[in-house]
Design a protein around this motif. Sequence first.
Motif, short mmCIF file in Angstrom:
data_model
loop_
_atom_site.label_atom_id
_atom_site.label_comp_id
_atom_site.label_asym_id
_atom_site.label_seq_id
_atom_site.Cartn_x
_atom_site.Cartn_y
_atom_site.Cartn_z
N ALA A 38 0.83 -1.21 0.00
CA ALA A 38 0.00 0.00 0.00
C ALA A 38 0.87 1.26 0.00
CB ALA A 38 -0.93 -0.01 1.20
N GLU A 39 1.95 1.22 0.78
CA GLU A 39 2.85 2.37 0.90
C GLU A 39 3.40 2.82 -0.47
OE1 GLU A 39 6.94 3.35 3.37
OE2 GLU A 39 5.79 1.58 3.95
N GLN A 40 3.63 1.84 -1.36
CA GLN A 40 4.19 2.15 -2.68
C GLN A 40 3.12 2.26 -3.76
OE1 GLN A 40 7.53 2.47 -2.84
NE2 GLN A 40 7.84 1.78 -0.74
N LYS A 41 1.87 2.02 -3.36
CA LYS A 41 0.75 2.06 -4.32
C LYS A 41 0.95 1.08 -5.48
CE LYS A 41 -0.72 6.79 -3.30
NZ LYS A 41 0.15 7.24 -2.21
N VAL A 42 1.35 -0.14 -5.11
CA VAL A 42 1.55 -1.17 -6.13
C VAL A 42 1.06 -2.53 -5.64
CG1 VAL A 42 3.59 -0.22 -7.30
CG2 VAL A 42 3.91 -1.70 -5.31
N LYS A 43 0.76 -3.37 -6.63
CA LYS A 43 0.56 -4.78 -6.38
C LYS A 43 1.73 -5.48 -7.06
CE LYS A 43 -3.20 -7.15 -7.63
NZ LYS A 43 -4.60 -7.22 -8.12
N THR A 44 2.36 -6.41 -6.36
CA THR A 44 3.56 -7.05 -6.89
C THR A 44 3.31 -8.54 -7.10
OG1 THR A 44 4.39 -7.55 -4.67
CG2 THR A 44 5.04 -5.44 -5.61
N ALA A 45 4.04 -9.10 -8.06
CA ALA A 45 4.02 -10.56 -8.26
C ALA A 45 5.47 -10.99 -8.41
CB ALA A 45 3.23 -10.92 -9.51
N PHE A 46 5.83 -12.10 -7.75
CA PHE A 46 7.23 -12.54 -7.70
C PHE A 46 7.46 -13.89 -8.36
CE2 PHE A 46 7.23 -9.42 -4.30
CZ PHE A 46 8.45 -8.81 -4.47
N PHE A 47 8.60 -13.97 -9.04
CA PHE A 47 9.07 -15.20 -9.69
C PHE A 47 10.52 -15.38 -9.30
CE2 PHE A 47 5.93 -13.08 -12.19
CZ PHE A 47 5.11 -14.07 -12.70
N LYS A 48 10.93 -16.60 -9.00
CA LYS A 48 12.35 -16.86 -8.71
C LYS A 48 13.06 -17.27 -9.99
CE LYS A 48 12.49 -18.05 -3.85
NZ LYS A 48 11.28 -18.63 -3.25
N VAL A 49 14.24 -16.70 -10.17
CA VAL A 49 15.12 -17.10 -11.28
C VAL A 49 16.48 -17.31 -10.63
CG1 VAL A 49 15.95 -16.53 -13.58
CG2 VAL A 49 13.82 -15.51 -12.76
N GLY A 50 16.76 -18.53 -10.18
CA GLY A 50 17.96 -18.76 -9.39
C GLY A 50 17.86 -17.98 -8.09
N GLU A 51 18.92 -17.23 -7.76
CA GLU A 51 18.94 -16.47 -6.52
C GLU A 51 18.22 -15.13 -6.68
OE1 GLU A 51 22.26 -15.48 -3.11
OE2 GLU A 51 22.94 -16.14 -5.07
N THR A 52 17.95 -14.78 -7.93
CA THR A 52 17.36 -13.48 -8.25
C THR A 52 15.87 -13.66 -8.51
OG1 THR A 52 19.47 -12.79 -9.19
CG2 THR A 52 17.55 -11.55 -9.89
N LYS A 53 15.12 -12.59 -8.27
CA LYS A 53 13.69 -12.63 -8.53
C LYS A 53 13.32 -11.62 -9.59
CE LYS A 53 13.29 -13.42 -3.64
NZ LYS A 53 13.33 -12.63 -2.41
N ILE A 54 12.21 -11.88 -10.23
CA ILE A 54 11.55 -10.88 -11.07
C ILE A 54 10.38 -10.37 -10.24
CG2 ILE A 54 10.21 -10.46 -13.16
CD1 ILE A 54 13.04 -11.14 -13.90
N GLU A 55 10.28 -9.06 -10.12
CA GLU A 55 9.18 -8.43 -9.38
C GLU A 55 8.34 -7.64 -10.39
OE1 GLU A 55 10.29 -4.93 -7.04
OE2 GLU A 55 8.84 -5.46 -5.51
N LEU A 56 7.15 -8.13 -10.67
CA LEU A 56 6.25 -7.37 -11.53
C LEU A 56 5.50 -6.36 -10.67
CD1 LEU A 56 4.70 -10.18 -13.78
CD2 LEU A 56 6.79 -8.85 -14.15
N LEU A 57 5.34 -5.17 -11.18
CA LEU A 57 4.71 -4.08 -10.43
C LEU A 57 3.53 -3.53 -11.20
CD1 LEU A 57 8.19 -2.50 -9.97
CD2 LEU A 57 6.83 -3.19 -7.99
N GLU A 58 2.36 -3.66 -10.61
CA GLU A 58 1.16 -3.05 -11.20
C GLU A 58 0.73 -1.92 -10.29
OE1 GLU A 58 -2.46 -5.59 -12.19
OE2 GLU A 58 -3.37 -4.16 -10.83
N SER A 59 0.45 -0.77 -10.88
CA SER A 59 0.05 0.39 -10.08
C SER A 59 -1.37 0.22 -9.54
CB SER A 59 0.13 1.65 -10.95
OG SER A 59 -0.29 2.75 -10.20
N THR A 60 -1.59 0.67 -8.30
CA THR A 60 -2.95 0.69 -7.76
C THR A 60 -3.48 2.12 -7.70
OG1 THR A 60 -2.06 0.81 -5.51
CG2 THR A 60 -2.60 -1.38 -6.35
N ASP A 61 -2.67 3.08 -8.17
CA ASP A 61 -3.06 4.50 -8.11
C ASP A 61 -2.29 5.25 -9.20
OD1 ASP A 61 -3.25 7.22 -7.55
OD2 ASP A 61 -3.07 6.96 -5.38
N PRO A 62 -3.01 5.92 -10.11
CA PRO A 62 -2.31 6.63 -11.20
C PRO A 62 -1.30 7.67 -10.70
CG PRO A 62 -4.73 6.86 -11.41
CD PRO A 62 -4.46 6.05 -10.17
N GLU A 63 -1.49 8.14 -9.45
CA GLU A 63 -0.56 9.14 -8.89
C GLU A 63 0.63 8.48 -8.18
OE1 GLU A 63 -0.70 12.47 -9.41
OE2 GLU A 63 -2.28 11.81 -10.77
N GLY A 64 0.63 7.16 -8.08
CA GLY A 64 1.74 6.48 -7.42
C GLY A 64 2.95 6.40 -8.35
#
Length: 134
Positions: A38-64
């Motif tokens: 909520a603090e960042q005004k995003v919804k995130t989705a995570f995928f692991k790729v080895g030790e690293t992750k992919i973080e998808l970020l969808e906005s929950t507020d056009p002003e975020g």
Amino acid sequence: MKISHIEHIGIAVESLETAIPFYEKALGLKCYAVEEVAEQKVKTAFFKVGETKIELLESTDPEGPIGKFIEKKGPGMHHLAFAVDQVDASLEDAEANGVRLIDKKHRNGAEGLKIGFLHPKSTFGVLTELCGHE
Ligand code: ZN
């Protein structure tokens, strides 16, 4: 500052609902968590790729921050996140080295991590995040 690895790569998407199937079906990765920050005004989705992750970020507020980013540049790579042992001390180190900061102190990110951003003007155009548990 001591960086151990690339913790994640943040990618701004218009919709998790349409982006997640690409990562799962076309790339064969598994989404293991969806979390709203909520603090960042995003919804995130995570995928692991080895030790690293992919973080998808969808906005929950056009002003975020992600809403504004997508409006200006469209969807795409948003930031690179390095894992550090101590986030606040690493931000201080960066500032002492003349790096412009977005965050002087950590804030709370997804997955219970403390996060802080370096300004892209100081990092050759790459929005850079430092994150860790301390
Ligand atoms: Zn991030």
